[in-house]
Design a protein around this motif. Structure first.
Motif, short mmCIF file in Angstrom:
data_model
loop_
_atom_site.label_atom_id
_atom_site.label_comp_id
_atom_site.label_asym_id
_atom_site.label_seq_id
_atom_site.Cartn_x
_atom_site.Cartn_y
_atom_site.Cartn_z
N THR A 4 0.85 -1.18 0.00
CA THR A 4 0.00 0.00 0.00
C THR A 4 0.89 1.24 0.00
O THR A 4 1.89 1.29 0.73
N ASP A 5 0.54 2.20 -0.81
CA ASP A 5 1.35 3.40 -1.01
C ASP A 5 1.35 4.27 0.25
O ASP A 5 0.51 5.16 0.40
N SER B 158 -3.56 2.26 -3.41
CA SER B 158 -3.64 3.50 -2.63
C SER B 158 -4.32 3.18 -1.29
O SER B 158 -5.15 2.26 -1.21
#
Length: 133
Positions: free
Chosen positions: A55-56, A82
């Protein structure tokens, strides 16, 4: 009633090179959540396990600086999501009382492949690792 969501990871159901400490911890979250789900069901408390891919986040950014190349090759196949997409998948999974919530098609593919054809998944990962030997 209520709903508990424990955060695991794709690495919670698939052992990944370079994550010898992380994977067992996330496997434990997976198992713990399964037990809780069974024990709390009679009280109308739902338990879900969220298993997102990379996950960013700032954590991933920092991790990528020290991640072994083999791990980058393997985890690169799963893609990065995201935080908003992960949160949306979690909420949708909760609304459907899903016991296991895996955001994204790639993550779902990895989950089902690791369960149905584990030898193929291991072969693919081993092939990526051998590129660095």
């Amino acid at each position: 009633g209520g709903h508990i969501v424990n955060i695991s990871s794709i690495a919670g159901f698939l052992g990944v090179f370079g994550y010898s400490a992380y994977c067992p911890a996330k496997f434990a979250v997976f198992g713990f959540s399964q037990v809780l789900r069974s024990e709390l069901k009679r009280y109308n408390i739902h338990v879900s396990i969220l298993c997102p891919p990379d996950t960013d986040t700032p954590q991933l950014e920092m991790e990528n600086k020290i991640k072994p190349e083999e791990t980058k090759a393997i985890s690169g196949n799963a893609g990065v999501m995201s935080p908003d997409d992960v949160a949306e998948a979690m909420i949708n999974g909760m609304l459907k009382s899903k016991p296991v919530i895996v955001p994204g098609l790639n993550g779902k593919f990895v989950l089902y492949a690791s369960r149905l054809i584990p030898s193929v998944v291991e072969w693919v990962m081993d092939r990526e690792i051998k590129k660095f030997s």
